[in-house]
Design an enzyme around this catalytic site. Sequence first.
Site, PDB file in Angstrom:
ATOM      1  N   ASN A   1      50.985  34.143  39.355  1.00 35.28           N
ATOM      2  CA  ASN A   1      49.914  34.870  40.039  1.00 35.28           C
ATOM      3  C   ASN A   1      48.551  34.667  39.389  1.00 35.28           C
ATOM      4  O   ASN A   1      47.520  34.847  40.021  1.00 35.28           O
ATOM      5  CB  ASN A   1      50.231  36.374  40.082  1.00 35.28           C
ATOM      6  CG  ASN A   1      50.723  36.915  38.764  1.00 35.28           C
ATOM      7  OD1 ASN A   1      51.715  36.436  38.214  1.00 35.28           O
ATOM      8  ND2 ASN A   1      50.029  37.900  38.233  1.00 35.28           N
TER       9      ASN A   1
ATOM     10  N   CYS B   1      47.441  44.038  38.346  1.00 34.28           N
ATOM     11  CA  CYS B   1      48.226  45.208  37.956  1.00 34.28           C
ATOM     12  C   CYS B   1      47.908  45.583  36.518  1.00 34.28           C
ATOM     13  O   CYS B   1      48.368  46.567  36.006  1.00 34.28           O
ATOM     14  CB  CYS B   1      49.722  44.905  38.067  1.00 34.28           C
ATOM     15  SG  CYS B   1      50.145  44.025  39.535  1.00 34.28           S
TER      16      CYS B   1
END
Length: 390
Positions: A153, A328
């Site tokens: 990611n 996150c």
Amino acid sequence: MPSQLYFDYNATTPCAKEVIESMLPHFYENFGNPSSSHHPYGWLAKSSVEDSSLSIAKNLDVSPSSLIYTSGATESINMVLKGVARKMRSKGNHIITTKVAHKAVLDTCAFLEEDGFEISYLDVDSEGLISLETLNQTLRSDTILVSILYANNETGIIQPLDEISKLTHQNGSLLFSDTTQALGKVAITHVLDLVDFACFSGHKVYGPKGIGLVYIKDNENGDSLPSFIQGGGQQKKQRGGTINTPLIVGLAKAIELACKNLSEETRRLNNLRDALEGGLLEIELAVSNSTKLRRLPNTINISFSYVDGANLLTALSRQIAVSNGSACNSSSVEPSHVLTAMGVERSLAFASLRLSIGRFTTEEDINKAIEIVTEEVAIQRENNILWERR
Ligand code: PLP
């Protein structure tokens, strides 16, 4: 909507209009509980869920019985890692993952370590790839699971899953791949052939937040993973709780759209990404952290020396939404664990940007982004005495 350019599609994506439209009737007209088996409200909802599962299964080229709905990729990861650990404990307590895994995997592994499991964290090279030789040496007779992030990611780097699958299965271990970022960006169906488990998330593919999938290759009897959430017996007792019809319908629509013009979209994104990366690498001493050929078509990760990363991000946030690591993890003051695992020096890891483009990114956006970042890096460097003295 904020006016900043959006270059953070790996963090999340806007819900596609078609997805929203597909969900709306299921909040009011078709509001029944799919488990209500005694009246048409329930029957209708159940058939909408079944249609959605068939559509997803067709688009991913898998069996509908291999799909379990969850609240997102984090839950799916928890379900697979904890489920395999529980189910296979009598066979062994060793799990292999990598130092560049998503935090959802790393934190679940830390939880399992406290529960007596032994976890090996594979190193990666400066390009972000694991060594197959090291994987082979790390596999043991008590290795129950290998968990590998397919497309990273933060850098977009894609791991060689064909070889990883061969080694893992030759050893008699199970293979889980976090495929969250790959769906809708690169072809995924052959990947699902190679693994025993995979996971997806609606909000990464222009679907709603709060819905995801676990893919379990061999789940005909619904006993490949033990029950993760008890109650109500839904989803073959593997994940209890009232089935969320609107979000499932939305997820199916999002996956249908993501798979529809995939090769064209991959090509379009590739071209835009190369233009963006090429433009940013014109900045003096800029270094790319995703140099491999096999990588996502929408992600770049670049470091700028002589720049304070926090100041750069704050300054950029006035004009453009980017990230310097996992979304996150954006409140963390630690540099990206992915970049440090790749050997990027701490201060340079702090001064790195991940730019991820998507369905609504245009050529004009790319040119503006290059201009904005180039200007801000120059401003940051002007304020850095070391830049003058370099
Ligand atoms: N795995 C990867 C590779 C991700 O990029 C993310 C989201 O950042 C997740 C898992 C977690 O996804 P979700 O937000 O659906 O829990």
